[in-house]
Motif scaffolding. Structure first.
Motif, PDB file in Angstrom:
ATOM      1  N   TYR A   1       0.822  -1.204   0.000  1.00  0.00           N
ATOM      2  CA  TYR A   1       0.000   0.000   0.000  1.00  0.00           C
ATOM      3  C   TYR A   1       0.859   1.258   0.000  1.00  0.00           C
ATOM      4  CZ  TYR A   1      -3.400   3.373   1.931  1.00  0.00           C
ATOM      5  OH  TYR A   1      -4.207   4.460   2.157  1.00  0.00           O
TER       6      TYR A   1
ATOM      7  N   CYS B   1      -9.114   4.467  -0.024  1.00  0.00           N
ATOM      8  CA  CYS B   1      -7.911   3.915   0.612  1.00  0.00           C
ATOM      9  C   CYS B   1      -8.220   2.572   1.271  1.00  0.00           C
ATOM     10  CB  CYS B   1      -7.369   4.899   1.650  1.00  0.00           C
ATOM     11  SG  CYS B   1      -6.753   6.452   0.955  1.00  0.00           S
TER      12      CYS B   1
ATOM     13  N   TYR C   1      -6.485  -1.151   0.434  1.00  0.00           N
ATOM     14  CA  TYR C   1      -5.774  -1.874   1.485  1.00  0.00           C
ATOM     15  C   TYR C   1      -6.465  -3.199   1.823  1.00  0.00           C
ATOM     16  CZ  TYR C   1      -3.513  -2.825   5.951  1.00  0.00           C
ATOM     17  OH  TYR C   1      -2.813  -3.412   6.970  1.00  0.00           O
TER      18      TYR C   1
ATOM     19  N   THR D   1      -6.095  -5.730  -1.098  1.00  0.00           N
ATOM     20  CA  THR D   1      -4.726  -6.263  -1.122  1.00  0.00           C
ATOM     21  C   THR D   1      -4.498  -7.238   0.016  1.00  0.00           C
ATOM     22  OG1 THR D   1      -4.008  -4.147  -2.069  1.00  0.00           O
ATOM     23  CG2 THR D   1      -2.304  -5.604  -1.198  1.00  0.00           C
TER      24      THR D   1
END
Length: 1313
Positions: free
Chosen positions: A455, A541, A545, A548
């Motif tokens: 990230y 965001c 995150y 992932t």
């Protein structure tokens, strides 16, 4: 038919070859393709490939020494033109690496985690959570870009900044400071004059002072003597008595703390009382009469601060002449109505009431808002005893909301920690292994740290919002579900094939688990990534995150988790020391430990039996039997949720700006002030509420371009100048002059007499030029005078506009804003024109939308008629709340729909089955709609945090449905009911355990003070329980009706070698097609069964039944086909001695073991646990095992060990042969095949069976028609079932030996046809 009994690694391959041969219809020869370094294309029958191959009882076998050098990557079964090719889904080399090098895999993963963690922490800045609410505003929208650019313009305007209001900034700044000093002196003198010489109050009440809201305890009016004095007393006890109050209060000239601005103190000042405790009932009555007389003028807007003071000041404002003198003599009347009483008190609607009701009263403390009030709040105001018999403090604004939020955010961290602990305690309870639990915890931590590295370093995100920390709980829930499934499959493989090595066990487990992980993680990650389209920074965001983290966790679950299981089996489980029973009876504490062990073992047994009853019997039968009810019920829930969430009443849009967003529960005093009380007092409504006018600001010279980091709310970018901007051209001057008149002619224009508008600056400039007479002696009057006509030349315009600003600045005390913005060199850089509109600021989305669309349309049309230098103008206003409302109202459902669509695509790419993908997405969509509908019923507002949860709802709804979807897809049975029951029995226990763990975690978070924690707990509880219900009942019920049978709905590719071949008439044509009518299929299958029986071919005596049902369900209730049932004896484990073994068969088994050699797996010596047929007349006696004197107090296995599914005996469905081809390629039943086949001996069906009783409706021998009509007893007498000797079934093939079946003399005849 052929069956291969071999050691690893050939056992799984040749068991699959046997299944392949059955599927292709091969009778004797099974062709196997071997991959050998010397001859990789070797293809030959088994007896030619292995010279020592021998057969007994129709079973192929060969020594392990000949199978060792070969590695099977593909095997083929062939009969005539029919051919089936199967490939193992998990490479044996991968399983072998995990099994032989688990420590190396763990070390490699650990090194990678450490490196990524250090890189992520050392590169750049660490996350800053000082403002947890930062980032919850739309960024990349048209309104958002303009708001950011306008904030930049405001922040860059001033002394020694990019822009200034005057071309002579330095000179102007000095004069401005002097003017401000004189103004402050005049203000102080005015305050002393207005507020009395006694100086009772320290100036007027201000917004910057701390405020307390009082309400009557009895829900009555506060306008009475007891209530007013009660407010004074509570202030004295809770505020002024604090030790730090004197250090914080504003002081008088006598160095005493200033009095508070309270209702009682104002009455005391009006009637010269020493304190509010000295006032009388008469004072209150006289004050009410005075307020009643002045209230109408106040609500009409006539009574204003400009009317208060000396007569000379009132004469400057004509409207003040209409106000009675008694209302303007003292400021107390205005301040009471404006600051201290609610807006409904003496309003035009209630002024005629004889006794008006005062619901709320505000008290201003002589202390500034801010962190300095934290001590007083925590000591005296945090408690719930803020009341007496008359009044109570129900709201407050101390300027501590953000500071207190950070305080509780850290303090309430214990609740998420306890929730995570509950999840891992559930894992430990389910697996009964602390080591495995710790390894799963490391999996979660490692996944999060590597995701943080990607990230921050790979994706180059500089802002890490606080909401990203919720990924810890979400990822823990995902890992818990996958861990439960993995170890259920691991224990299933272990129980079905105890003699298999770790490599084979890993391969068998990962065969199913890897497929499940790929489908689940890719679908979940894609659903989270879909939220990236949101315009809210924090949600974008979080999407990156969280998505992932899920994909990184996929890698760890494929490597770290199986390596941990192998490590446990090899090094930890083997250290469990078995001690003799006398050892545990030596001392008292050992006896206590032994007693506790017995109690826990009894509890475990009870739980196992309960789980077996629930998940093996009740749940499958309940789902299938009541499938009509389940579909109707859950479909109604989904439709209701869709109506509630999308139509009426829908999710409420936020009514507070991000600075006042709710962070505590609604009953908290801070939240009550922001949501309720601040709108009850007129000063709040006029300054920040719905009473203020909506301004319009039009900007030229600066382009609305946001060139900052769109993923970082702290990055506002830089200003981009408009190179074409100019106002000195004659056309531009004319257009701006006419633009003023156009604005005034609009219906939305409001003429504000107090706040000067700058939209008509060109008119003011022309009047100024016309008022100046030309003079030869004064240079300034020789150029800027009335000798020039409008429009002026460029040089004249620029010079004279600067002269006007300089002249006006000298005369005025305040900075004169004409709308022009100059750069550091004195050049004209931008133009900002402002005016007020008739629209009021509103929290209502529809009203704000109407305002924005009307103004935006008008400004856009006007810019089209502007000259070249003014065509790039744009407008903005107080649109922060509308921007948030508009983004949430339009993108929330779009994000949710896109997540569902992406989930369907990913599921289709992983399963290649259209029907299963559609059913899965339908269940996921139903889960999300019902969850959102419940949130609406809970009266949640669609703030940014709620939008974050809704965007994550699809990702959290995937796991359970995918569990069942993949299990259904990999099931070896062709009929849909058997598949449904198989998937329920295989996955329902793990699914229910995962849902229970998440529900308990959500319950733990409910007591938190921070609203985000509480809402996260509520959301997790709802989404997981609803997801479990939709997956277990709705999805499975859909599969009961329309689930794919055989290759129905499967996208078949011509070159695919891993597709299932259920029947010879399937059409692998690159498309998907479903079978015909179910009833016709069943009739055809019965006819094929009868035809197969007439061939007098000895069919396989052992067939794995549907794991969903017992024999009654699979043979009679579902298929209505002829059934052959078996009842098997039960045994404890392989240590039990065989009871009653037939001597000739025992000798045959011993010879077989000698031929297999020492390295071969030892054949089972006791029967396995079997489920008896429901058609039995009486149960067989269970074989008894001698109890071991050794005791062990440590073990690994599921507490609900319901997946040790017995292989029941049936020869129904003869027409399908033994269609287990898919079990070798895509179903965990290959585990059972390899287990049972590896321990077969003559006279027995397989090594797990000691006794077999056959009840046949049809004969399997070529007998006369007359004989075929005889009853079942004569049939049994013919073949010796009534005698003590074994039953001998002759093989139809002369080169195959007969099959001996031992008969139990205690057996009854069973089912009589």
């Amino acid at each position: 038919m052929g069956l291969c009994v071999v050691s690893k690694p050939w056992s799984a391959a040749l068991a699959g070859a046997f299944a392949a041969g059955s599927a292709c219809g091969s009778e004797a020869a099974v062709r196997v393709r071997l991959t050998d370094p010397a001859d990789p294309e070797t293809t030959c029958p088994l007896h030619q490939c292995f010279p020592s191959l021998f057969t007994f009882a129709g079973v192929y076998a060969f020594p392990s020494s000949e199978a060792g050098p070969h590695t099977a990557s593909e095997f083929r079964a062939q009969k005539g033109s029919n051919s089936c090719v199967f490939s193992p889904p998990v490479d044996s080399s991968y399983s072998q690496m995990i099994a032989e090098w688990p420590i190396a895999v763990l070390v490699l993963c650990s090194v990678m985690v450490v490196v990524c963690t250090l890189a992520g922490l050392l590169v750049g800045n660490l996350p800053d959570f000082s403002d947890p609410l930062m980032g919850f505003e739309p960024r990349d929208t048209d309104i958002g870009r303009k708001l950011i650019v306008w904030r930049n313009v405001e922040s860059h305007t001033g002394y020694k900044k990019t822009f200034s209001l005057s071309p002579y900034a330095e000179k102007k700044s000095r004069g401005q400071k002097a003017a401000q000093g004189g103004q402050e002196a005049r203000t102080r003198r005015m305050v002393e004059q207005v507020y009395g010489v006694d100086g009772f109050f320290c100036g007027p009440p201000e917004k910057g002072y701390s405020q307390l809201v009082f309400m009557s305890t009895t829900a009555g009016s506060l306008w009475n003597l007891q209530a007013i004095q009660s407010m004074c007393q509570i202030e004295q006890d809770k505020i002024r008595s604090h030790v730090h109050f004197r250090d914080l209060c504003q002081r008088t000239e006598a160095n005493e703390c200033c009095p508070s601005w309270s209702l009682g103190n104002y009455i005391a000042v009006l009637y010269n009382r020493s304190s509010c405790l000295e006032i009388t009932q008469g004072d209150i009555s006289h004050t009410l009469a005075l307020l009643r007389a002045c209230a109408p003028d106040y609500h009409k807007g006539i009574l204003t601060p400009s009317c208060i003071g000396p007569e000379t000041m009132r004469q400057k404002h004509p409207q003040c002449a209409k106000v009675p003198e008694k209302c303007t003599r003292f400021s107390a009347i205005y301040q009471l109505l404006h600051f201290l009483v609610d807006r409904d008190f003496l309003s035009p609607q209630t002024i005629e009431y004889q006794v008006p009701s005062l619901k709320y009263s505000l008290l201003f403390l002589p202390t500034r808002k801010g962190a300095s009030m934290m001590g007083i709040y925590l000591d005296n105001l945090e408690s719930w005893d803020l009341f007496d018999n008359y009044t109570s403090i129900t709201g407050m604004d101390l300027g501590l909301k953000q500071k207190l939020f950070q305080h509780y955010l850290l303090l309430d961290t214990k609740y998420p920690v306890l929730a995570i602990l509950a999840i891992f305690l559930s894992i430990s309870f389910y697996l009964r292994s602390v080591f495995i639990t710790l390894m799963v915890l490391l999996t979660v931590v490692s996944s999060l740290m590597i995701s943080y590295f990607l990230y921050k370093v790979a994706f180059r995100f500089t802002y890490f919002p606080f909401v990203n920390l919720t990924a810890v709980i979400i990822l823990s829930s995902i890992c818990a579900n996958h861990t439960f499934v993995f170890f259920d499959l691991w224990n299933l493989s272990k129980s079905q094939n105890p003699s298999a090595g770790l490599s084979q066990r890993v391969s068998q487990t990962m065969h199913h688990f890897a497929y499940l992980m790929l489908a689940s993680c890719f679908t979940t990650g894609a659903a989270f990534y879909a939220s990236y389209i949101s315009n809210i920074i924090a949600i974008r965001c979080f999407a990156v995150y969280m998505g992932t983290s899920v994909l990184v966790n996929l890698i760890f679950m494929m490597t770290w988790l199986p390596s941990s299981a192998v490590l446990y089996e090899r090094y930890i489980a083997t250290t469990c020391a078995y001690k003799p029973e006398d050892y545990w009876k030596n001392t008292g504490h050992k006896r206590a430990a032994l007693s506790l062990h017995y109690v826990l073992r009894g509890l475990q047994k009870t739980l196992c039996e309960t789980s077996k009853l629930l998940f093996e019997k009740l749940l499958p039968c309940g789902v299938i039997k009541f499938r009509y009810i389940w579909i109707c019920w859950f479909a109604a829930l989904a439709i209701g949720g869709a109506y509630i969430s999308c139509s009426n009443p829908k999710l409420k849009l936020p009514t507070l700006e991000s600075s006042s967003v709710q962070v505590f529960r609604l009953s908290h005093p801070f939240e009550r002030y922001d949501s309720e009380y601040c709108h009850q007092f007129m000063f709040e409504r006029l300054e920040h509420g719905e009473g203020q006018r909506m301004p319009v600001t039009i900007i030229w010279g600066i382009l609305p371009v946001d060139n900052g980091d769109h993923f970082n709310p702290k990055s506002n970018g830089t200003l981009v100048a408009d190179a074409t901007f100019t106002i000195q051209s004659p056309d531009a001057q004319k257009w701006l002059f006419e633009f003023c008149q156009k604005v005034k002619n609009q219906t939305f224009y409001y003429l504000d007499t107090e706040q000067k508008s700058t939209v008509c600056f060109m008119e003011e400039f022309v009047r100024w030029m016309d008022s100046r007479q030309c003079s030869q002696r004064d240079n300034s009057f020789s150029l800027c005078c009335n000798q020039f006509s409008f429009p002026y030349g460029s040089e004249v315009f620029l010079h004279c506009i600067k002269m006007m600003l300089l002249e006006q600045g000298r005369e005025g005390a305040e900075t004169y804003d004409l709308g022009l913005r100059f750069d550091g060199e004195g050049n004209l850089a931008a133009l900002v024109l402002q005016f007020q509109t008739v629209y009021h600021y509103s929290f209502n989305y529809s009203k704000a939308k109407h305002f924005y669309e009307e103004i935006n349309l008008w400004v856009t049309e006007e810019m089209k008629t502007a000259p070249v230098g003014l065509q790039n103008g744009w407008f903005t206003s107080k649109l922060e709340l509308y921007n948030l409302q508009h983004s949430l109202s339009t993108e929330t459902m779009v994000v949710m729909g896109l997540s569902i669509a992406i989930s369907f695509v990913v599921l289709l790419l992983t399963t290649w089955n259209v029907l299963l993908s559609v059913f899965s997405v339908t269940a996921i969509a139903g889960t999300v709609l019902v969850t959102v509908g419940l949130l609406v019923l809970l009266e949640w507002q669609l703030n940014a945090v709620e939008s974050l949860f809704i965007s994550a709802a699809v990702g959290l709804s995937v796991d359970f449905t995918v569990n069942y979807c993949i299990s259904y897809h990999l099931c070896p049975h062709s009929d849909r009911l058997s598949r449904v029951a198989f998937s329920l029995k295989q996955m329902s226990c793990a699914t229910a355990m995962a849902a229970s763990a998440l529900f308990s975690a959500g319950v733990i978070m409910l007591p938190a003070t921070v609203l985000a924690y509480r809402k996260l707990g509520i959301f997790i509880m709802m989404i997981k329980c609803i997801s479990c219900g939709f997956a277990s009942f709705f999805f499975q019920s859909l599969c009961c009706f329309f689930g794919p049978e055989k290759n129905c709905g499967q996208i078949l590719w011509p070159c695919a070698h891993t597709m299932k071949d259920y029947s010879d008439d399937s059409e692998p044509n690159g498309t998907y097609a479903c079978g015909g009518n179910e009833k016709q299929n069943r009739l055809r299958k019965v006819q094929e069964s009868n035809t197969a029986n007439e061939q007098y071919e000895l069919q396989p005596l052992s067939r794995k039944l549907s794991d969903s049902f017992d024999n009654s369900t699979s043979t009679s209730k579902l298929s209505n086909r002829p059934s052959v049932l078996s009842e098997d004896m039960q045994a404890e484990d392989n240590r039990c001695p065989r009871i009653g073994t037939h001597p000739p068969l025992e000798r045959e088994r011993q010879n077989l073991q000698e031929n297999f050699g020492g390295d071969q797996a030892i054949l089972c010596q006791c029967p396995a646990l079997q489920t008896s047929s429901p058609y039995k007349h009486r149960q067989l006696n269970k074989s008894q095992c001698s109890t071991d004197t050794a005791q062990c107090l440590c073990s690994l296995g599921s507490s609900f060990d319901m997946l040790n599914i017995s292989s029941e005996t049936s020869i129904s469905d003869f027409e399908q042969g033994l269609k287990l081809a898919e079990s070798a390629s895509s179903c965990p039943d290959v585990l059972e095949l390899s287990d049972s086949y590896s321990q077969t001996e003559r006279g027995y069906l397989n090594g797990k069976r000691d006794t077999l009783r056959l009840d046949l409706r049809e004969t399997v021998f070529d007998i006369s028609p007359a004989a075929s009509q005889q009853n079942s007893s004569s049939w049994k007498n013919r073949f010796g079932l009534g005698s003590e000797g074994p039953v001998v079934l002759p093989n139809s093939q002369p080169d195959m030996p007969d099959v001996w079946i031992k008969r139990s003399s205690a057996q009854s005849s069973g089912y009589n046809s």
